[in-house]
Design a protein around this motif. Structure first.
Motif, PDB file in Angstrom:
ATOM      1  N   GLU A 185      44.852  45.833  32.034  1.00  0.00           N
ATOM      2  CA  GLU A 185      43.352  45.532  32.901  1.00  0.00           C
ATOM      3  C   GLU A 185      43.370  44.194  33.709  1.00  0.00           C
ATOM      4  O   GLU A 185      42.127  44.122  34.253  1.00  0.00           O
ATOM      5  CB  GLU A 185      42.227  46.168  32.228  1.00  0.00           C
ATOM      6  CG  GLU A 185      42.571  47.792  31.533  1.00  0.00           C
ATOM      7  CD  GLU A 185      42.312  48.550  32.742  1.00  0.00           C
ATOM      8  OE1 GLU A 185      41.924  48.792  33.840  1.00  0.00           O
ATOM      9  OE2 GLU A 185      42.873  49.963  32.397  1.00  0.00           O
ATOM     10  N   GLY A 186      43.600  42.984  33.025  1.00  0.00           N
ATOM     11  CA  GLY A 186      43.334  42.018  32.859  1.00  0.00           C
ATOM     12  C   GLY A 186      43.662  41.433  35.079  1.00  0.00           C
ATOM     13  O   GLY A 186      42.862  40.588  35.436  1.00  0.00           O
ATOM     14  N   GLY A 240      40.656  44.363  29.167  1.00  0.00           N
ATOM     15  CA  GLY A 240      40.495  42.754  31.160  1.00  0.00           C
ATOM     16  C   GLY A 240      38.938  41.458  30.738  1.00  0.00           C
ATOM     17  O   GLY A 240      39.019  40.463  31.935  1.00  0.00           O
TER      18      GLY A 240
END
Length: 248
Positions: A128-129, A216
Motif C-alpha cells: 500500500e505504500g 501506507g
C-alpha cells in the motif's frame, strides 16, 4: 580519485568471489523465496488479513539479515589464507579496504531482498505504500544490511578460524529472526517469547516495514531510519578502527 579506484577494485574483487559460483547464489536466493511461497500459501489469517501479507515483511528482513551476517566468511578466509596481509601491505588506507568489503558484502542481501519483493508482488502481497513506501523499506533494509555486514566483518577479523565464525553467526542469526514478530504477532506468543521479541531490534524493523506495506502509513519511519543509520555508522566505524589496528 586514487582512493575511490582502490575502493572500487576491492569491492569488485569481493563481489566477483561472492557471486563466482552461480549455484551458491541461486541456492541462497531460492531459500527465502521458498520460505515466502510456502508460508504465504498457508490457510491462516491475522488481524492484518492474509498471512501472506503479514509474513512478507518478515521474510524480507530475513533475506537481508542472513546473507549480511554470513558475509564475513570471505573476510575470515582472506585472513586465514593471507590475502588481508598482502592488501594491508599496500598504500591503500585500511578504512578504504574495510568500506570496500562492507559494500560488497551488503550487495548480496539487497539482491535477496529484490528477489523476495518480486516474489511477493507475483503472489499478490499487499504493498500500500506505493513507490515512496517501497523506497523507505529499501532504505531501512540498506542501512540494516550495511550495519550487519560491518558487524560480520568485524567478527570475522577478530575470530581465529572459520568454524568459530560460523558458530558465532549461527548463535546470533536464528534467535534474532525467530524471537521477533516475523512469523507471528506478539500477542500470539508465549509470555517469555513476547518479552524477548519486544526488545529485539529486528522486530521494530519488521513492524515498520509491515506498517508501510499494509497501510501506507509512514509515520514513525523516520525514527527507525535514523536508528538504523546510527547503527550502520557505528558498526562501520568499529570495523574501520579494527582494520586500522591490524592483526594482534
Amino acid at each position: 580519485m586514487l582512493l575511490f579506484n582502490a575502493f572500487i577494485k576491492i569491492c569488485k574483487r569481493d563481489i566477483k568471489i561472492l557471486f563466482r559460483l552461480k549455484i551458491n547464489l541461486i541456492a541462497s536466493i531460492v531459500g527465502p523465496v521458498a520460505w515466502l511461497a510456502v508460508l504465504g500459501s498457508l490457510p491462516m489469517s491475522t488481524n492484518s488479513g492474509r498471512y501472506l501479507d503479514y509474513v512478507t515483511p518478515g521474510i524480507m528482513v530475513m533475506s537481508v539479515m542472513m546473507p549480511s551476517l554470513q558475509s564475513g566468511l570471505l573476510t575470515s578466509a582472506d585472513k586465514i589464507y593471507g590475502y588481508l596481509k598482502k592488501i594491508f601491505a599496500t598504500p591503500t588506507p585500511r578504512p578504504v579496504i574495510a568500506m570496500g568489503k562492507i559494500t560488497a558484502a551488503m550487495s548480496k542481501g539487497m539482491i535477496h531482498l529484490s528477489a523476495v519483493l518480486a516474489t511477493a508482488w507475483i503472489l499478490g502481497a499487499r504493498m500500500e505504500g506505493g513507490l515512496a513506501g517501497l523506497l523507505l523499506v529499501f532504505g531501512c533494509a540498506l542501512f540494516f544490511a550495511m550495519g550487519l555486514s560491518a558487524l560480520s566483518i568485524f567478527i570475522a577479523f577478530k575470530v581465529a578460524d572459520l568454524h568459530g565464525f560460523g558458530a558465532i553467526i549461527s548463535l546470533v542469526s536464528l534467535p534474532l529472526f525467530l524471537a521477533s514478530s516475523a512469523l507471528m504477532p506478539l500477542d500470539k506468543m508465549p509470555a517469555w517469547l513476547r518479552c524477548v521479541a519486544s526488545i529485539n531490534p529486528v522486530t521494530y524493523i519488521i513492524d515498520i516495514s509491515r506498517k508501510i506495506m499494509l497501510t501506507g502509513n509512514i509515520s514513525g519511519c523516520g525514527l527507525i531510519l535514523l536508528i538504523l543509520i546510527s547503527f550502520a555508522l557505528s558498526m562501520i566505524i568499529l570495523c574501520m578502527r579494527t582494520f586500522e589496528k591490524g592483526f594482534e
